[in-house]
Write a protein that holds these residues in place. Structure first.
Motif, PDB file in Angstrom:
ATOM      1  N   ILE A  84      39.187  55.745  44.526  1.00 39.65           N
ATOM      2  CA  ILE A  84      38.915  54.575  43.690  1.00 39.65           C
ATOM      3  C   ILE A  84      40.134  53.649  43.578  1.00 39.65           C
ATOM      4  CG2 ILE A  84      39.538  55.596  41.464  1.00 39.65           C
ATOM      5  CD1 ILE A  84      37.009  54.225  40.339  1.00 39.65           C
ATOM      6  N   ILE A  85      41.314  54.195  43.749  1.00 41.29           N
ATOM      7  CA  ILE A  85      42.532  53.385  43.625  1.00 41.29           C
ATOM      8  C   ILE A  85      42.621  52.354  44.738  1.00 41.29           C
ATOM      9  CG2 ILE A  85      45.054  53.444  43.514  1.00 41.29           C
ATOM     10  CD1 ILE A  85      44.803  56.292  42.387  1.00 41.29           C
ATOM     11  N   GLY A  86      42.031  52.652  45.905  1.00 50.67           N
ATOM     12  CA  GLY A  86      42.052  51.710  47.017  1.00 50.67           C
ATOM     13  C   GLY A  86      41.463  50.355  46.668  1.00 50.67           C
ATOM     14  N   THR A  87      40.467  50.333  45.797  1.00 51.41           N
ATOM     15  CA  THR A  87      39.834  49.065  45.422  1.00 51.41           C
ATOM     16  C   THR A  87      40.773  48.170  44.615  1.00 51.41           C
ATOM     17  OG1 THR A  87      38.875  49.988  43.399  1.00 51.41           O
ATOM     18  CG2 THR A  87      37.530  50.101  45.401  1.00 51.41           C
ATOM     19  N   GLY A  88      41.876  48.722  44.166  1.00 49.32           N
ATOM     20  CA  GLY A  88      42.839  47.942  43.392  1.00 49.32           C
ATOM     21  C   GLY A  88      43.402  46.752  44.149  1.00 49.32           C
ATOM     22  N   PHE A  89      43.341  46.775  45.475  1.00 48.05           N
ATOM     23  CA  PHE A  89      43.903  45.653  46.242  1.00 48.05           C
ATOM     24  C   PHE A  89      43.163  44.351  45.952  1.00 48.05           C
ATOM     25  CE2 PHE A  89      40.476  45.710  49.279  1.00 48.05           C
ATOM     26  CZ  PHE A  89      40.575  44.521  49.983  1.00 48.05           C
ATOM     27  N   PHE A  90      41.902  44.432  45.532  1.00 48.83           N
ATOM     28  CA  PHE A  90      41.157  43.212  45.203  1.00 48.83           C
ATOM     29  C   PHE A  90      41.776  42.481  44.016  1.00 48.83           C
ATOM     30  CE2 PHE A  90      37.449  45.213  47.381  1.00 48.83           C
ATOM     31  CZ  PHE A  90      37.193  44.192  48.273  1.00 48.83           C
ATOM     32  N   TRP A  91      42.488  43.186  43.156  1.00 51.44           N
ATOM     33  CA  TRP A  91      42.991  42.596  41.920  1.00 51.44           C
ATOM     34  C   TRP A  91      44.449  42.213  42.000  1.00 51.44           C
ATOM     35  CZ3 TRP A  91      39.027  41.057  39.461  1.00 51.44           C
ATOM     36  CH2 TRP A  91      37.824  41.718  39.671  1.00 51.44           C
ATOM     37  N   LEU A  92      45.049  42.401  43.160  1.00 48.14           N
ATOM     38  CA  LEU A  92      46.419  41.948  43.352  1.00 48.14           C
ATOM     39  C   LEU A  92      46.386  40.457  43.656  1.00 48.14           C
ATOM     40  CD1 LEU A  92      47.599  44.862  45.655  1.00 48.14           C
ATOM     41  CD2 LEU A  92      48.091  44.593  43.220  1.00 48.14           C
ATOM     42  N   GLY A  93      47.473  39.778  43.422  1.00 50.40           N
ATOM     43  CA  GLY A  93      47.538  38.357  43.737  1.00 50.40           C
ATOM     44  C   GLY A  93      47.781  37.522  42.513  1.00 50.40           C
ATOM     45  N   GLN A  94      47.970  36.248  42.765  1.00 51.53           N
ATOM     46  CA  GLN A  94      48.335  35.320  41.695  1.00 51.53           C
ATOM     47  C   GLN A  94      47.182  35.044  40.755  1.00 51.53           C
ATOM     48  OE1 GLN A  94      50.697  31.889  42.828  1.00 51.53           O
ATOM     49  NE2 GLN A  94      49.360  30.598  41.590  1.00 51.53           N
ATOM     50  N   ARG A  95      47.488  35.013  39.480  1.00 52.31           N
ATOM     51  CA  ARG A  95      46.508  34.678  38.447  1.00 52.31           C
ATOM     52  C   ARG A  95      47.159  33.694  37.475  1.00 52.31           C
ATOM     53  NH1 ARG A  95      43.905  37.985  41.135  1.00 52.31           N
ATOM     54  NH2 ARG A  95      42.457  39.558  40.434  1.00 52.31           N
ATOM     55  N   ASP A  96      46.368  32.770  36.980  1.00 52.20           N
ATOM     56  CA  ASP A  96      46.853  31.853  35.950  1.00 52.20           C
ATOM     57  C   ASP A  96      46.693  32.515  34.595  1.00 52.20           C
ATOM     58  OD1 ASP A  96      47.320  30.025  37.919  1.00 52.20           O
ATOM     59  OD2 ASP A  96      45.644  28.721  37.415  1.00 52.20           O
ATOM     60  N   HIS A  97      47.612  32.207  33.688  1.00 51.82           N
ATOM     61  CA  HIS A  97      47.529  32.763  32.334  1.00 51.82           C
ATOM     62  C   HIS A  97      46.364  32.152  31.577  1.00 51.82           C
ATOM     63  CE1 HIS A  97      48.530  34.265  28.431  1.00 51.82           C
ATOM     64  NE2 HIS A  97      48.771  33.050  27.976  1.00 51.82           N
ATOM     65  N   SER A  98      46.266  30.847  31.608  1.00 56.37           N
ATOM     66  CA  SER A  98      45.152  30.175  30.925  1.00 56.37           C
ATOM     67  C   SER A  98      44.751  28.964  31.767  1.00 56.37           C
ATOM     68  CB  SER A  98      45.550  29.755  29.509  1.00 56.37           C
ATOM     69  OG  SER A  98      46.727  28.994  29.526  1.00 56.37           O
ATOM     70  N   PRO A  99      43.866  29.177  32.745  1.00 59.29           N
ATOM     71  CA  PRO A  99      43.477  28.074  33.623  1.00 59.29           C
ATOM     72  C   PRO A  99      42.736  26.979  32.868  1.00 59.29           C
ATOM     73  CG  PRO A  99      42.093  29.980  34.006  1.00 59.29           C
ATOM     74  CD  PRO A  99      43.159  30.409  33.041  1.00 59.29           C
ATOM     75  N   VAL A 100      42.920  25.751  33.322  1.00 59.72           N
ATOM     76  CA  VAL A 100      42.245  24.616  32.710  1.00 59.72           C
ATOM     77  C   VAL A 100      40.755  24.656  33.050  1.00 59.72           C
ATOM     78  CG1 VAL A 100      42.105  22.095  32.652  1.00 59.72           C
ATOM     79  CG2 VAL A 100      44.338  23.224  32.786  1.00 59.72           C
ATOM     80  N   ASP A 101      40.440  24.897  34.303  1.00 64.44           N
ATOM     81  CA  ASP A 101      39.046  24.972  34.751  1.00 64.44           C
ATOM     82  C   ASP A 101      38.751  26.427  35.126  1.00 64.44           C
ATOM     83  OD1 ASP A 101      36.613  24.895  36.150  1.00 64.44           O
ATOM     84  OD2 ASP A 101      37.056  22.932  37.023  1.00 64.44           O
ATOM     85  N   ILE A 102      38.108  27.143  34.238  1.00 65.83           N
ATOM     86  CA  ILE A 102      37.881  28.580  34.410  1.00 65.83           C
ATOM     87  C   ILE A 102      36.991  28.865  35.620  1.00 65.83           C
ATOM     88  CG2 ILE A 102      36.840  30.625  33.354  1.00 65.83           C
ATOM     89  CD1 ILE A 102      37.776  29.459  30.642  1.00 65.83           C
ATOM     90  N   ARG A 103      35.938  28.073  35.814  1.00 64.50           N
ATOM     91  CA  ARG A 103      35.029  28.291  36.949  1.00 64.50           C
ATOM     92  C   ARG A 103      35.746  28.060  38.284  1.00 64.50           C
ATOM     93  NH1 ARG A 103      30.819  31.334  35.620  1.00 64.50           N
ATOM     94  NH2 ARG A 103      29.665  30.490  33.885  1.00 64.50           N
ATOM     95  N   LEU A 104      36.539  27.005  38.352  1.00 63.24           N
ATOM     96  CA  LEU A 104      37.305  26.730  39.577  1.00 63.24           C
ATOM     97  C   LEU A 104      38.298  27.845  39.836  1.00 63.24           C
ATOM     98  CD1 LEU A 104      38.105  24.926  41.958  1.00 63.24           C
ATOM     99  CD2 LEU A 104      39.684  23.745  40.398  1.00 63.24           C
ATOM    100  N   HIS A 105      38.961  28.302  38.786  1.00 66.29           N
ATOM    101  CA  HIS A 105      39.929  29.391  38.920  1.00 66.29           C
ATOM    102  C   HIS A 105      39.247  30.653  39.445  1.00 66.29           C
ATOM    103  CE1 HIS A 105      43.508  31.741  38.217  1.00 66.29           C
ATOM    104  NE2 HIS A 105      42.850  32.556  37.412  1.00 66.29           N
ATOM    105  N   GLN A 106      38.075  30.978  38.912  1.00 64.83           N
ATOM    106  CA  GLN A 106      37.340  32.149  39.381  1.00 64.83           C
ATOM    107  C   GLN A 106      36.953  31.985  40.852  1.00 64.83           C
ATOM    108  OE1 GLN A 106      33.433  32.820  37.729  1.00 64.83           O
ATOM    109  NE2 GLN A 106      33.442  34.968  38.323  1.00 64.83           N
TER     110      GLN A 106
END
Length: 158
Positions: A84-106
């Motif tokens: 199950i730990i292998g799936t963790g690679f999907f969650w690596l990467g840059q994320r905004d703290h509080s994006p202005v446009d949540i849908r665009l950010h997603q």
């Protein structure tokens, strides 16, 4: 050669190359650069997988669907679910703290997840399929958005 292959440093050395492919970091890398708690678990999973000589096909399955395996691989000493730990690679990467446009950010996060998955496992760049089909491309917009739907319906969990 055998001494080098059985050395624990073997996995550490080759894991560095893999971690570059999946854009491993221990922080979110944007704005306040918040720490990504438990990211080290993915790093250590990769090192253990290289040292255990996990077959590549199993390694790929653990990354794409390690949370869905009927018979997951378990840690040799602590007996927790390694797969199950292998799936963790999907969650690596840059994320905004509080994006202005949540849908665009997603949408950008999921596009990045698809891009990294396809570059890493297929050797393909597929981000252009987000907008249009190419006559000879290996992936169409329909395929892209099928992957998008799978990732959009997934949830992050510790």
């Amino acid at each position: 050669m055998d001494r080098l292959l059985t050395s624990p440093q073997f996995g550490e050395r080759w894991a560095r190359h893999w971690l570059d492919l999946v854009r491993y970091a221990e922080t979110l890398g944007h704005e306040f650069d918040y720490p990504l708690h438990n990211a080290w678990r993915y790093r250590d999973y990769i090192i253990r997988a290289f040292n255990a000589d996990v077959p590549y096909d199993q390694f790929v399955v653990e990354h794409i669907a390690g949370d869905l395996l009927q018979n997951p691989r378990h840690h040799p000493a602590e007996h927790f679910n390694e797969s199950i730990i292998g799936t963790g690679f999907f969650w690596l990467g840059q994320r905004d703290h509080s994006p202005v446009d949540i849908r665009l950010h997603q949408a950008e996060l999921i596009d990045n997840q698809i891009d990294v998955m396809c570059k890493t496992f297929l050797g393909l760049t597929v981000s252009c399929a987000r907008c249009h089909d190419h006559k000879f491309d290996a992936i169409s917009s329909k395929d892209f958005y099928s992957l998008y739907g799978v990732l959009e319906s997934s949830r992050y969990a510790q």
